[in-house]
Design a protein around this motif. Structure first.
Motif, PDB file in Angstrom:
ATOM      1  N   VAL A 114       0.837  -1.209   0.000  1.00  0.00           N
ATOM      2  CA  VAL A 114       0.000   0.000   0.000  1.00  0.00           C
ATOM      3  C   VAL A 114       0.871   1.259   0.000  1.00  0.00           C
ATOM      4  O   VAL A 114       2.033   1.225   0.422  1.00  0.00           O
ATOM      5  CB  VAL A 114      -0.952   0.001   1.215  1.00  0.00           C
ATOM      6  CG1 VAL A 114      -1.892  -1.194   1.141  1.00  0.00           C
ATOM      7  CG2 VAL A 114      -0.175   0.001   2.525  1.00  0.00           C
ATOM      8  N   PRO A 115       0.334   2.387  -0.485  1.00  0.00           N
ATOM      9  CA  PRO A 115       1.135   3.608  -0.596  1.00  0.00           C
ATOM     10  C   PRO A 115       1.380   4.327   0.719  1.00  0.00           C
ATOM     11  O   PRO A 115       2.355   5.082   0.847  1.00  0.00           O
ATOM     12  CB  PRO A 115       0.325   4.480  -1.561  1.00  0.00           C
ATOM     13  CG  PRO A 115      -1.084   4.009  -1.407  1.00  0.00           C
ATOM     14  CD  PRO A 115      -0.991   2.534  -1.141  1.00  0.00           C
ATOM     15  N   HIS A 116       0.505   4.130   1.713  1.00  0.00           N
ATOM     16  CA  HIS A 116       0.634   4.849   2.978  1.00  0.00           C
ATOM     17  C   HIS A 116      -0.292   4.203   3.999  1.00  0.00           C
ATOM     18  O   HIS A 116      -1.115   3.339   3.659  1.00  0.00           O
ATOM     19  CB  HIS A 116       0.272   6.326   2.805  1.00  0.00           C
ATOM     20  CG  HIS A 116      -0.983   6.554   2.017  1.00  0.00           C
ATOM     21  ND1 HIS A 116      -2.248   6.248   2.503  1.00  0.00           N
ATOM     22  CD2 HIS A 116      -1.178   7.036   0.765  1.00  0.00           C
ATOM     23  CE1 HIS A 116      -3.152   6.532   1.595  1.00  0.00           C
ATOM     24  NE2 HIS A 116      -2.538   7.008   0.515  1.00  0.00           N
ATOM     25  N   TYR A 117      -0.168   4.649   5.254  1.00  0.00           N
ATOM     26  CA  TYR A 117      -1.014   4.119   6.326  1.00  0.00           C
ATOM     27  C   TYR A 117      -1.178   5.211   7.365  1.00  0.00           C
ATOM     28  O   TYR A 117      -0.311   6.081   7.522  1.00  0.00           O
ATOM     29  CB  TYR A 117      -0.375   2.878   6.951  1.00  0.00           C
ATOM     30  CG  TYR A 117      -1.199   2.210   8.021  1.00  0.00           C
ATOM     31  CD1 TYR A 117      -2.411   1.610   7.725  1.00  0.00           C
ATOM     32  CD2 TYR A 117      -0.744   2.166   9.338  1.00  0.00           C
ATOM     33  CE1 TYR A 117      -3.168   0.985   8.701  1.00  0.00           C
ATOM     34  CE2 TYR A 117      -1.489   1.532  10.327  1.00  0.00           C
ATOM     35  CZ  TYR A 117      -2.707   0.949   9.996  1.00  0.00           C
ATOM     36  OH  TYR A 117      -3.455   0.330  10.976  1.00  0.00           O
ATOM     37  N   GLU A 118      -2.293   5.172   8.086  1.00  0.00           N
ATOM     38  CA  GLU A 118      -2.602   6.236   9.028  1.00  0.00           C
ATOM     39  C   GLU A 118      -3.354   5.674  10.229  1.00  0.00           C
ATOM     40  O   GLU A 118      -4.218   4.808  10.090  1.00  0.00           O
ATOM     41  CB  GLU A 118      -3.453   7.292   8.325  1.00  0.00           C
ATOM     42  CG  GLU A 118      -3.715   8.548   9.108  1.00  0.00           C
ATOM     43  CD  GLU A 118      -4.384   9.613   8.248  1.00  0.00           C
ATOM     44  OE1 GLU A 118      -4.516  10.751   8.732  1.00  0.00           O
ATOM     45  OE2 GLU A 118      -4.785   9.299   7.091  1.00  0.00           O
ATOM     46  N   THR A 119      -2.996   6.139  11.422  1.00  0.00           N
ATOM     47  CA  THR A 119      -3.734   5.817  12.634  1.00  0.00           C
ATOM     48  C   THR A 119      -4.253   7.120  13.237  1.00  0.00           C
ATOM     49  O   THR A 119      -4.110   8.190  12.646  1.00  0.00           O
ATOM     50  CB  THR A 119      -2.834   5.083  13.650  1.00  0.00           C
ATOM     51  OG1 THR A 119      -1.792   5.973  14.080  1.00  0.00           O
ATOM     52  CG2 THR A 119      -2.235   3.824  13.047  1.00  0.00           C
ATOM     53  N   GLU A 120      -4.825   7.028  14.415  1.00  0.00           N
ATOM     54  CA  GLU A 120      -5.397   8.218  15.047  1.00  0.00           C
ATOM     55  C   GLU A 120      -4.346   9.291  15.298  1.00  0.00           C
ATOM     56  O   GLU A 120      -4.624  10.489  15.186  1.00  0.00           O
ATOM     57  CB  GLU A 120      -6.075   7.826  16.356  1.00  0.00           C
ATOM     58  CG  GLU A 120      -6.785   8.976  17.049  1.00  0.00           C
ATOM     59  CD  GLU A 120      -7.465   8.544  18.336  1.00  0.00           C
ATOM     60  OE1 GLU A 120      -7.901   9.445  19.086  1.00  0.00           O
ATOM     61  OE2 GLU A 120      -7.555   7.327  18.597  1.00  0.00           O
ATOM     62  N   LYS A 121      -3.122   8.877  15.618  1.00  0.00           N
ATOM     63  CA  LYS A 121      -2.084   9.837  15.993  1.00  0.00           C
ATOM     64  C   LYS A 121      -0.887   9.875  15.043  1.00  0.00           C
ATOM     65  O   LYS A 121      -0.077  10.803  15.133  1.00  0.00           O
ATOM     66  CB  LYS A 121      -1.574   9.520  17.401  1.00  0.00           C
ATOM     67  CG  LYS A 121      -2.617   9.636  18.494  1.00  0.00           C
ATOM     68  CD  LYS A 121      -2.014   9.297  19.842  1.00  0.00           C
ATOM     69  CE  LYS A 121      -3.050   9.408  20.954  1.00  0.00           C
ATOM     70  NZ  LYS A 121      -2.465   9.059  22.274  1.00  0.00           N
ATOM     71  N   SER A 122      -0.762   8.891  14.160  1.00  0.00           N
ATOM     72  CA  SER A 122       0.458   8.760  13.368  1.00  0.00           C
ATOM     73  C   SER A 122       0.156   8.543  11.891  1.00  0.00           C
ATOM     74  O   SER A 122      -0.912   8.043  11.517  1.00  0.00           O
ATOM     75  CB  SER A 122       1.299   7.581  13.874  1.00  0.00           C
ATOM     76  OG  SER A 122       1.582   7.709  15.250  1.00  0.00           O
TER      77      SER A 122
END
Length: 235
Positions: A114-122
């Motif tokens: 995948v090109p990117h990833y995101e969580t609530e804080k990061s």
């Protein structure tokens, strides 16, 4: 549950094995790999085998790096010169010298990154980012190819801390900065493979042979001071 970011592996399967033994990931953990699993190091095939096996042990997120892009392109029939000049020859050797020996599971793995990833804080990217654009609008140049010394990124508009690889850090030290952290510590070049817990900021480094860094306790004290300064700056 831990969320742990892991830097560029580049075919260093012994380092990956040693790091995973130290981390001992549990089913609730999420390991976010920042890309560049292949090329330069001696055992790209072994690295991908290990990553595929890991999928059954915990949650895994595999970002796409520029080296996965080059390798995938060659597998689709693109001209291989650029790839070969950037560590592709070592990858090819790990598959017995023939692209036909690359298993379907490995081809699917490369396609599914995948090109990117995101969580609530990061936020997690391979290379770089544009500060005023959301992740799903980031240009490929920034995500995959742009080094930090090409363009120093400003804090992201979301306010989230960004974790990246791609730009080798001097002396194998983690690049702790106020609004982003770079954990490409150049394992294939004789330095370290790095992992960081994004909630506790605990970190681990292993050598190319998979051994925990001997002076890591002293380094962790130094890192703790850097973290305190970074938190003070961010607040």
């Amino acid at each position: 549950m831990r969320t742990i970011a892991i830097g560029d592996i580049h075919g260093c399967s012994k380092a990956l094995d040693g790091l995973l033994q130290i981390l001992d990931p549990q089913p609730a953990d999420c390991l976010v790999f920042l890309g560049d699993y292949v090329d330069r190091g001696p055992d790209s095939r072994g690295v991908i085998d290990m990553l595929l096996e890991l999928e059954g042990r915990c949650k895994t997120v595999f970002l796409r790096g520029n080296h996965e892009i080059m390798f995938s392109g060659v597998l689709r029939g693109l001209e291989p010169t650029l790839w070969m000049q950037n560590g592709g020859s070592q990858t090819l050797t790990s598959y017995g010298g023939l692209l036909d020996h690359v298993p379907d599971r490995h081809r699917e793995f490369l396609q599914n990154c995948v090109p990117h990833y995101e969580t609530e804080k990061s936020m997690f990217v391979h290379a770089n980012y544009v500060a005023d654009l959301p992740l799903d609008q980031q240009p490929d140049l920034a995500l995959y190819w742009e080094h930090l010394n090409d363009r120093w990124p400003e804090p992201h508009v979301s306010g989230k801390h960004v974790y990246c690889g791609h730009t080798p850090q001097t002396g194998g030290q983690i690049g702790w900065y106020s609004h982003f952290t770079c954990i490409d510590t150049c394992c294939f070049g004789g330095n370290w493979l790095t992992a960081v817990d994004v909630d506790s900021w605990e970190s681990w480094q292993v050598s190319r042979q998979g051994h925990l860094r001997e002076n890591w306790r002293l380094l962790k004290k130094i890192v703790q001071k850097i973290r305190k300064n970074a938190r003070r700056y961010r607040s």
